[in-house]
Design a protein around this motif. Structure first.
Motif, PDB file in Angstrom:
ATOM      1  N   GLY A 106      10.116  17.258  35.296  1.00 24.66           N
ATOM      2  CA  GLY A 106      10.347  16.938  36.711  1.00 24.66           C
ATOM      3  C   GLY A 106      11.798  16.539  36.966  1.00 24.66           C
ATOM      4  O   GLY A 106      12.391  16.937  37.976  1.00 24.66           O
ATOM      5  N   ARG A 152       8.681  10.091  23.601  1.00 23.95           N
ATOM      6  CA  ARG A 152       8.819  11.035  24.719  1.00 23.95           C
ATOM      7  C   ARG A 152      10.244  11.007  25.270  1.00 23.95           C
ATOM      8  O   ARG A 152      10.781  12.054  25.672  1.00 23.95           O
ATOM      9  CB  ARG A 152       7.796  10.704  25.820  1.00 23.95           C
ATOM     10  N   ALA A 199       7.699   0.970  33.876  1.00 18.29           N
ATOM     11  CA  ALA A 199       8.105   1.429  35.204  1.00 18.29           C
ATOM     12  C   ALA A 199       8.175   0.288  36.223  1.00 18.29           C
ATOM     13  O   ALA A 199       9.141   0.201  36.996  1.00 18.29           O
ATOM     14  CB  ALA A 199       7.134   2.507  35.687  1.00 18.29           C
ATOM     15  N   ALA A 230      11.650   2.136  29.494  1.00 19.19           N
ATOM     16  CA  ALA A 230      11.224   0.842  30.048  1.00 19.19           C
ATOM     17  C   ALA A 230       9.860   0.983  30.689  1.00 19.19           C
ATOM     18  O   ALA A 230       9.394   2.100  30.964  1.00 19.19           O
ATOM     19  CB  ALA A 230      12.234   0.388  31.114  1.00 19.19           C
ATOM     20  N   ASN A 268       7.938  11.695  30.934  1.00 21.50           N
ATOM     21  CA  ASN A 268       7.356  12.529  29.899  1.00 21.50           C
ATOM     22  C   ASN A 268       8.477  13.304  29.202  1.00 21.50           C
ATOM     23  O   ASN A 268       9.401  12.700  28.673  1.00 21.50           O
ATOM     24  CB  ASN A 268       6.243  13.423  30.447  1.00 21.50           C
ATOM     25  N   ILE A 275      12.206   7.035  34.502  1.00 21.62           N
ATOM     26  CA  ILE A 275      11.727   5.894  33.701  1.00 21.62           C
ATOM     27  C   ILE A 275      10.538   6.317  32.840  1.00 21.62           C
ATOM     28  O   ILE A 275       9.564   6.890  33.356  1.00 21.62           O
ATOM     29  CB  ILE A 275      11.312   4.728  34.636  1.00 21.62           C
ATOM     30  N   GLU A 276      10.627   5.998  31.555  1.00 18.64           N
ATOM     31  CA  GLU A 276       9.560   6.369  30.597  1.00 18.64           C
ATOM     32  C   GLU A 276       9.442   5.251  29.565  1.00 18.64           C
ATOM     33  O   GLU A 276      10.444   4.846  28.973  1.00 18.64           O
ATOM     34  CB  GLU A 276       9.927   7.702  29.925  1.00 18.64           C
ATOM     35  N   PRO A 333       1.239  15.680  29.535  1.00 19.10           N
ATOM     36  CA  PRO A 333       1.089  15.856  30.987  1.00 19.10           C
ATOM     37  C   PRO A 333       2.444  16.033  31.679  1.00 19.10           C
ATOM     38  O   PRO A 333       3.247  15.108  31.732  1.00 19.10           O
ATOM     39  CB  PRO A 333       0.422  14.550  31.430  1.00 19.10           C
ATOM     40  N   GLU A 380      12.686   8.965  39.374  1.00 17.82           N
ATOM     41  CA  GLU A 380      11.394   9.504  38.948  1.00 17.82           C
ATOM     42  C   GLU A 380      10.673   8.416  38.148  1.00 17.82           C
ATOM     43  O   GLU A 380      11.252   7.845  37.223  1.00 17.82           O
ATOM     44  CB  GLU A 380      11.579  10.747  38.080  1.00 17.82           C
ATOM     45  N   ASP A 389       4.918   9.495  39.406  1.00 19.64           N
ATOM     46  CA  ASP A 389       4.072  10.349  38.554  1.00 19.64           C
ATOM     47  C   ASP A 389       3.791   9.598  37.258  1.00 19.64           C
ATOM     48  O   ASP A 389       4.162  10.038  36.183  1.00 19.64           O
ATOM     49  CB  ASP A 389       4.822  11.666  38.278  1.00 19.64           C
ATOM     50  N   CYS A 390       3.161   8.426  37.390  1.00 21.32           N
ATOM     51  CA  CYS A 390       3.018   7.542  36.231  1.00 21.32           C
ATOM     52  C   CYS A 390       1.622   6.935  36.216  1.00 21.32           C
ATOM     53  O   CYS A 390       0.646   7.670  36.436  1.00 21.32           O
ATOM     54  CB  CYS A 390       4.145   6.513  36.307  1.00 21.32           C
ATOM     55  N   VAL A 391       1.505   5.647  35.990  1.00 23.80           N
ATOM     56  CA  VAL A 391       0.193   4.995  35.858  1.00 23.80           C
ATOM     57  C   VAL A 391      -0.501   4.943  37.225  1.00 23.80           C
ATOM     58  O   VAL A 391       0.013   4.329  38.165  1.00 23.80           O
ATOM     59  CB  VAL A 391       0.363   3.563  35.303  1.00 23.80           C
TER      60      VAL A 391
HETATM   61  C1  LIG Z   1       2.449  12.567  34.140  1.00 25.09           C
HETATM   62  S1  LIG Z   1       3.631  12.071  32.991  1.00 25.09           S
HETATM   63  C2  LIG Z   1       5.154  12.368  33.845  1.00 25.09           C
HETATM   64  C3  LIG Z   1       5.463  13.830  34.043  1.00 25.09           C
HETATM   65  C4  LIG Z   1       6.811  14.088  34.658  1.00 25.09           C
HETATM   66  N1  LIG Z   1       6.997  13.334  35.866  1.00 25.09           N
HETATM   67  C5  LIG Z   1       6.978  15.566  34.986  1.00 25.09           C
HETATM   68  O1  LIG Z   1       7.275  15.900  36.142  1.00 25.09           O
HETATM   69  O2  LIG Z   1       6.826  16.392  34.107  1.00 25.09           O
HETATM   70  C6  LIG Z   1       3.513  10.310  33.038  1.00 25.09           C
HETATM   71  C7  LIG Z   1       4.403   9.597  32.028  1.00 25.09           C
HETATM   72  O3  LIG Z   1       4.395   8.201  32.326  1.00 25.09           O
HETATM   73  C8  LIG Z   1       4.573   7.508  31.105  1.00 25.09           C
HETATM   74  N2  LIG Z   1       4.111   6.119  31.275  1.00 25.09           N
HETATM   75  C9  LIG Z   1       2.845   5.627  31.156  1.00 25.09           C
HETATM   76  N3  LIG Z   1       2.836   4.315  31.416  1.00 25.09           N
HETATM   77  C10 LIG Z   1       4.105   3.955  31.726  1.00 25.09           C
HETATM   78  C11 LIG Z   1       4.723   2.747  32.104  1.00 25.09           C
HETATM   79  N4  LIG Z   1       4.007   1.606  32.225  1.00 25.09           N
HETATM   80  N5  LIG Z   1       6.037   2.738  32.355  1.00 25.09           N
HETATM   81  C12 LIG Z   1       6.773   3.883  32.232  1.00 25.09           C
HETATM   82  N6  LIG Z   1       6.252   5.065  31.868  1.00 25.09           N
HETATM   83  C13 LIG Z   1       4.930   5.110  31.621  1.00 25.09           C
HETATM   84  C14 LIG Z   1       3.743   8.297  30.113  1.00 25.09           C
HETATM   85  O4  LIG Z   1       4.181   8.032  28.788  1.00 25.09           O
HETATM   86  C15 LIG Z   1       3.966   9.730  30.578  1.00 25.09           C
HETATM   87  O5  LIG Z   1       4.963  10.345  29.820  1.00 25.09           O
END
Ligand SMILES: C[S@@+](CC[C@H](N)C(=O)[O-])C[C@H]1O[C@@H](n2cnc3c(N)ncnc32)[C@H](O)[C@@H]1O
Length: 217
Positions: free
Chosen positions: A73, A96, A120, A118, A69, A90-91, A41, A65, A137-139
């Motif tokens: 972004g 990833r 988020a 870490a 991913n 933050i990821e 995503p 951000e 753009d996360c959970v």
């Molecule tokens: C939609 S994607 C981000 C896309 C990115 N912002 C872009 O513009 O292309 C969401 C990301 O959040 C990560 N993620 C999920 N839970 C998370 C958490 N608790 N803390 C940090 N990252 C997390 C996922 O692994 C995923 O890679």
């Protein structure tokens, strides 16, 4: 990333808008291809354009951000904001992060994009004040908590952008499937805060899968 082509717009309108998005450069095209092949995503191109316009117009220097991913972004934001801007992204998924680091290196942006491996919520809590632009753009269930943590840390006229706030159309739906109720409740609470919190002036845009856009007042 929007799940369905016409979650908000009529198919013709969605197709038209997608069709007029300018071609991306080789690196972003490679990243889009990588993401599509693997079902990763990443932000939609029109949302990326919105990020670029906003980063440029706001003059943001300190950008955060939430959810990296593969770094799409972050690269768009860093490029648009210019050489004086820094992006902390933050990821939590180390695999990833490795991929994102590779693309950031290819973009020549290692000195301006810092990827933190870490959770988020925990990492946002550690950040200091002076955030000029945050891209959430996360959970989805954690959107209200992200906003609560970030709001007091925003600089004057700091900008909040959040993706997927209409979540495949479910946020506006009367009947929400059971597996979406927690996400939908969180996103509804988030959108209400974006529009009504006295520290913000905000709007929800029917762009991509729904984009919230607010400025600190
Ligand atoms: C939609 S994607 C981000 C896309 C990115 N912002 C872009 O513009 O292309 C969401 C990301 O959040 C990560 N993620 C999920 N839970 C998370 C958490 N608790 N803390 C940090 N990252 C997390 C996922 O692994 C995923 O890679």
């Amino acid at each position: 990333m929007k799940e369905t082509f016409d979650a908000i717009l009529k198919p013709d309108q969605a197709g038209y808008l997608e069709g007029i998005e300018p071609a991306r450069d080789a690196l972003l095209a490679e990243m889009e291809h990588y993401a599509k092949e693997r079902g990763e995503p990443i932000s939609d191109p029109e949302v990326a354009s919105f990020l670029a316009v906003t980063a440029r117009a706001s003059g943001a220097r300190a950008i955060v951000e939430v959810g990296t991913n593969i770094g799409y972004g972050a690269i768009v934001l860093a490029r648009a904001a210019g050489p004086d801007a820094r992006v902390v992204t933050i990821e939590k998924d180390p695999k990833r992060v490795d991929v994102a680091k590779g693309f950031v290196a290819k973009a020549g942006l290692e000195s301006r994009i810092e990827i933190r491996t870490a959770d988020a919520l925990a990492e946002l809590a550690k950040l200091g004040p002076g955030i000029d632009l945050v891209y959430i753009d996360c959970v989805k269930e954690d959107y209200p908590a992200y906003l609560d943590i970030v709001l007091p840390k925003l600089s004057a006229k700091g900008v909040v952008i959040a993706d997927n706030v209409l979540w495949k159309g479910f946020v506006a739906a009367k009947d929400v499937p059971a597996h979406e109720t927690a996400r939908v409740a969180a996103l509804r609470a988030f959108n209400e805060k974006i529009l009504t919190d006295s520290r913000l002036r905000g709007v929800v845009l029917p762009l991509g899968d729904g984009v919230a856009y607010a400025v600190r007042v």
